[in-house]
Design a protein around this motif. Structure first.
Motif, PDB file in Angstrom:
ATOM      1  N   ALA A 103       0.881  -1.314   0.030  1.00  0.00           N
ATOM      2  CA  ALA A 103       0.071   0.083   0.033  1.00  0.00           C
ATOM      3  C   ALA A 103       0.688   1.125  -0.015  1.00  0.00           C
ATOM      4  O   ALA A 103       1.693   1.260   0.830  1.00  0.00           O
ATOM      5  CB  ALA A 103      -0.815   0.172   1.120  1.00  0.00           C
ATOM      6  N   THR A 104       0.519   2.096  -0.801  1.00  0.00           N
ATOM      7  CA  THR A 104       1.442   3.400  -0.983  1.00  0.00           C
ATOM      8  C   THR A 104       0.520   4.485  -0.875  1.00  0.00           C
ATOM      9  O   THR A 104       0.022   5.351  -1.953  1.00  0.00           O
ATOM     10  CB  THR A 104       2.473   3.593  -2.160  1.00  0.00           C
ATOM     11  N   GLU A 105      -0.154   4.979   0.540  1.00  0.00           N
ATOM     12  CA  GLU A 105      -0.881   5.973   0.669  1.00  0.00           C
ATOM     13  C   GLU A 105      -0.208   6.811   1.475  1.00  0.00           C
ATOM     14  O   GLU A 105       0.643   6.821   2.326  1.00  0.00           O
ATOM     15  CB  GLU A 105      -2.134   5.480   1.528  1.00  0.00           C
ATOM     16  N   MET A 106      -0.602   8.293   1.241  1.00  0.00           N
ATOM     17  CA  MET A 106      -0.239   9.384   2.187  1.00  0.00           C
ATOM     18  C   MET A 106      -0.792   9.366   3.334  1.00  0.00           C
ATOM     19  O   MET A 106      -2.033   9.307   3.535  1.00  0.00           O
ATOM     20  CB  MET A 106      -0.494  10.698   1.415  1.00  0.00           C
ATOM     21  N   ALA A 107       0.032   9.768   4.260  1.00  0.00           N
ATOM     22  CA  ALA A 107      -0.318   9.754   5.784  1.00  0.00           C
ATOM     23  C   ALA A 107      -0.987  11.120   6.135  1.00  0.00           C
ATOM     24  O   ALA A 107      -0.365  12.049   5.505  1.00  0.00           O
ATOM     25  CB  ALA A 107       0.835   9.329   6.718  1.00  0.00           C
ATOM     26  N   THR A 108      -1.836  11.410   7.039  1.00  0.00           N
ATOM     27  CA  THR A 108      -2.255  12.526   7.541  1.00  0.00           C
ATOM     28  C   THR A 108      -1.370  13.088   8.924  1.00  0.00           C
ATOM     29  O   THR A 108      -1.682  12.075   9.543  1.00  0.00           O
ATOM     30  CB  THR A 108      -3.771  12.597   7.715  1.00  0.00           C
TER      31      THR A 108
ATOM     32  N   SER B 282       1.019  10.536  13.000  1.00  0.00           N
ATOM     33  CA  SER B 282       0.417  10.507  11.617  1.00  0.00           C
ATOM     34  C   SER B 282      -0.581   9.409  11.517  1.00  0.00           C
ATOM     35  O   SER B 282      -0.665   8.283  12.204  1.00  0.00           O
ATOM     36  CB  SER B 282       1.409  10.412  10.629  1.00  0.00           C
ATOM     37  N   LYS B 283      -1.636   9.539  10.558  1.00  0.00           N
ATOM     38  CA  LYS B 283      -2.765   8.643  10.665  1.00  0.00           C
ATOM     39  C   LYS B 283      -2.642   8.148   9.029  1.00  0.00           C
ATOM     40  O   LYS B 283      -2.733   9.311   8.190  1.00  0.00           O
ATOM     41  CB  LYS B 283      -3.952   9.321  11.172  1.00  0.00           C
ATOM     42  N   ALA B 284      -2.909   6.769   8.648  1.00  0.00           N
ATOM     43  CA  ALA B 284      -3.112   6.485   7.493  1.00  0.00           C
ATOM     44  C   ALA B 284      -4.000   5.465   7.347  1.00  0.00           C
ATOM     45  O   ALA B 284      -4.028   4.629   8.370  1.00  0.00           O
ATOM     46  CB  ALA B 284      -1.687   5.973   6.779  1.00  0.00           C
ATOM     47  N   ASP B 285      -4.994   5.474   6.181  1.00  0.00           N
ATOM     48  CA  ASP B 285      -5.638   4.470   6.261  1.00  0.00           C
ATOM     49  C   ASP B 285      -5.795   3.664   4.868  1.00  0.00           C
ATOM     50  O   ASP B 285      -5.553   4.294   3.937  1.00  0.00           O
ATOM     51  CB  ASP B 285      -7.352   4.964   6.018  1.00  0.00           C
ATOM     52  N   TRP B 286      -5.707   2.051   5.177  1.00  0.00           N
ATOM     53  CA  TRP B 286      -5.435   1.521   3.859  1.00  0.00           C
ATOM     54  C   TRP B 286      -6.766   0.504   3.834  1.00  0.00           C
ATOM     55  O   TRP B 286      -7.152  -0.072   4.749  1.00  0.00           O
ATOM     56  CB  TRP B 286      -4.310   0.672   3.985  1.00  0.00           C
TER      57      TRP B 286
ATOM     58  N   TRP C 242       1.822  -9.502  12.872  1.00  0.00           N
ATOM     59  CA  TRP C 242       2.071  -8.237  12.969  1.00  0.00           C
ATOM     60  C   TRP C 242       2.384  -7.589  11.736  1.00  0.00           C
ATOM     61  O   TRP C 242       2.741  -8.219  10.819  1.00  0.00           O
ATOM     62  CB  TRP C 242       3.735  -8.151  13.639  1.00  0.00           C
ATOM     63  N   LEU C 243       1.762  -6.109  11.643  1.00  0.00           N
ATOM     64  CA  LEU C 243       1.977  -5.321  10.420  1.00  0.00           C
ATOM     65  C   LEU C 243       2.704  -4.319  10.804  1.00  0.00           C
ATOM     66  O   LEU C 243       2.321  -3.527  11.778  1.00  0.00           O
ATOM     67  CB  LEU C 243       0.647  -4.977   9.984  1.00  0.00           C
ATOM     68  N   CYS C 244       3.662  -3.852  10.064  1.00  0.00           N
ATOM     69  CA  CYS C 244       4.639  -3.066  10.265  1.00  0.00           C
ATOM     70  C   CYS C 244       4.362  -1.838   9.046  1.00  0.00           C
ATOM     71  O   CYS C 244       4.408  -2.120   7.921  1.00  0.00           O
ATOM     72  CB  CYS C 244       6.083  -3.272  10.499  1.00  0.00           C
ATOM     73  N   ALA C 245       4.716  -0.512   9.180  1.00  0.00           N
ATOM     74  CA  ALA C 245       4.750   0.408   8.377  1.00  0.00           C
ATOM     75  C   ALA C 245       6.025   1.198   8.268  1.00  0.00           C
ATOM     76  O   ALA C 245       6.835   1.176   9.241  1.00  0.00           O
ATOM     77  CB  ALA C 245       3.679   1.586   8.342  1.00  0.00           C
ATOM     78  N   SER C 246       6.634   1.713   7.082  1.00  0.00           N
ATOM     79  CA  SER C 246       7.833   2.341   7.285  1.00  0.00           C
ATOM     80  C   SER C 246       7.596   3.560   6.403  1.00  0.00           C
ATOM     81  O   SER C 246       6.696   3.817   5.648  1.00  0.00           O
ATOM     82  CB  SER C 246       8.961   1.516   6.412  1.00  0.00           C
ATOM     83  N   SER C 247       8.311   4.620   6.710  1.00  0.00           N
ATOM     84  CA  SER C 247       8.140   6.041   5.999  1.00  0.00           C
ATOM     85  C   SER C 247       9.660   6.365   5.286  1.00  0.00           C
ATOM     86  O   SER C 247      10.600   6.266   6.245  1.00  0.00           O
ATOM     87  CB  SER C 247       7.754   6.885   7.186  1.00  0.00           C
ATOM     88  N   LYS C 248       9.623   7.045   4.461  1.00  0.00           N
ATOM     89  CA  LYS C 248      10.936   7.758   3.816  1.00  0.00           C
ATOM     90  C   LYS C 248      11.106   8.998   4.807  1.00  0.00           C
ATOM     91  O   LYS C 248      12.462   9.445   4.841  1.00  0.00           O
ATOM     92  CB  LYS C 248      10.773   8.186   2.466  1.00  0.00           C
TER      93      LYS C 248
END
Length: 50
Positions: free
Chosen positions: A2-7, A17-21, A32-38
């Motif tokens: 998923a490549t969504e923008m976070a608010t 930050s909050k992101a909905d996918w 476990w689900l993990c997210a990464s950010s540039k």
């Protein structure tokens, strides 16, 4: 992937930050689900509870 923008939000001294996918997949209990950010360090994770 998923490549969504976070608010981005803030409350007092805390910034987050909050992101909905919409993921068309079921994850079993304990996954476990993990997210990464540039733009931010670390990889926040969540654990699926059913």
């Amino acid at each position: 992937m998923a490549t969504e923008m976070a608010t981005f939000h803030s409350h007092m001294m805390t910034k987050f930050s909050k992101a909905d996918w919409k993921i068309n997949k079921k994850f079993p209990h304990g996954t476990w689900l993990c997210a990464s950010s540039k733009s931010a360090s670390g990889s926040p994770c969540i654990k699926v509870h059913r």
